[in-house]
Design a protein around this motif. Structure first.
Motif, PDB file in Angstrom:
ATOM      1  N   ILE A  10      -5.578   2.040   8.963  1.00  0.00           N
ATOM      2  CA  ILE A  10      -4.294   2.746   8.881  1.00  0.00           C
ATOM      3  C   ILE A  10      -3.240   1.862   8.213  1.00  0.00           C
ATOM      4  O   ILE A  10      -2.489   2.314   7.350  1.00  0.00           O
ATOM      5  CB  ILE A  10      -3.839   3.199  10.287  1.00  0.00           C
ATOM      6  N   VAL A  11      -3.205   0.595   8.581  1.00  0.00           N
ATOM      7  CA  VAL A  11      -2.220  -0.326   8.005  1.00  0.00           C
ATOM      8  C   VAL A  11      -2.478  -0.540   6.513  1.00  0.00           C
ATOM      9  O   VAL A  11      -1.545  -0.492   5.697  1.00  0.00           O
ATOM     10  CB  VAL A  11      -2.216  -1.668   8.777  1.00  0.00           C
ATOM     11  N   VAL A  12      -3.725  -0.766   6.142  1.00  0.00           N
ATOM     12  CA  VAL A  12      -4.036  -0.976   4.718  1.00  0.00           C
ATOM     13  C   VAL A  12      -3.718   0.279   3.909  1.00  0.00           C
ATOM     14  O   VAL A  12      -3.145   0.204   2.810  1.00  0.00           O
ATOM     15  CB  VAL A  12      -5.518  -1.387   4.545  1.00  0.00           C
ATOM     16  N   GLY A  13      -4.049   1.453   4.438  1.00  0.00           N
ATOM     17  CA  GLY A  13      -3.730   2.695   3.746  1.00  0.00           C
ATOM     18  C   GLY A  13      -2.229   2.892   3.603  1.00  0.00           C
ATOM     19  O   GLY A  13      -1.743   3.311   2.546  1.00  0.00           O
ATOM     20  N   ALA A  14      -1.466   2.578   4.644  1.00  0.00           N
ATOM     21  CA  ALA A  14      -0.004   2.712   4.566  1.00  0.00           C
ATOM     22  C   ALA A  14       0.584   1.740   3.556  1.00  0.00           C
ATOM     23  O   ALA A  14       1.534   2.075   2.832  1.00  0.00           O
ATOM     24  CB  ALA A  14       0.609   2.498   5.945  1.00  0.00           C
ATOM     25  N   ILE A  15       0.034   0.539   3.492  1.00  0.00           N
ATOM     26  CA  ILE A  15       0.511  -0.427   2.491  1.00  0.00           C
ATOM     27  C   ILE A  15       0.239   0.101   1.085  1.00  0.00           C
ATOM     28  O   ILE A  15       1.101   0.006   0.193  1.00  0.00           O
ATOM     29  CB  ILE A  15      -0.149  -1.807   2.717  1.00  0.00           C
ATOM     30  N   LEU A  16      -0.946   0.658   0.864  1.00  0.00           N
ATOM     31  CA  LEU A  16      -1.260   1.199  -0.457  1.00  0.00           C
ATOM     32  C   LEU A  16      -0.345   2.356  -0.837  1.00  0.00           C
ATOM     33  O   LEU A  16       0.054   2.491  -1.992  1.00  0.00           O
ATOM     34  CB  LEU A  16      -2.718   1.663  -0.511  1.00  0.00           C
ATOM     35  N   VAL A  17      -0.007   3.200   0.125  1.00  0.00           N
ATOM     36  CA  VAL A  17       0.798   4.376  -0.183  1.00  0.00           C
ATOM     37  C   VAL A  17       2.281   4.045  -0.287  1.00  0.00           C
ATOM     38  O   VAL A  17       2.952   4.439  -1.248  1.00  0.00           O
ATOM     39  CB  VAL A  17       0.581   5.476   0.885  1.00  0.00           C
TER      40      VAL A  17
END
Length: 86
Positions: A10-17
């Protein structure tokens, strides 16, 4: 383990977005981020379900008496519930 992996995705996806501002022509960075966040949410929920459900283990050992030579009968039963250990 699965709860931590879910949070990490979730954290990595939020950083990417939300945090990164670059574009790559051959991949949609926002789509990859949303996919990672969705996968992280699914893994997180499954991890919570597995933790709450708990595990039960039952071990039973039996020895049957022989009527010819009169052997002793032994029975041992152990019940383990992971929720009792916490």
């Amino acid at each position: 383990m699965s709860i931590g992996l879910g949070i990490f995705l979730i954290v990595v996806g939020a950083i990417l977005v939300f945090a990164l501002d670059f574009s790559v022509t051959w991949i949609d960075r926002d789509l990859v981020g949303y996919i990672l966040m969705a996968a992280g949410a699914v893994i997180f929920v499954l991890g919570l379900v597995l933790v709450v459900r708990g595990r039960n283990s039952t071990t039973t050992t039996r020895t049957i008496a022989d009527p010819v030579n009169g052997e002793q009968v032994t029975r041992r039963q152990t019940n383990i519930d992971d929720r009792d250990l916490q």
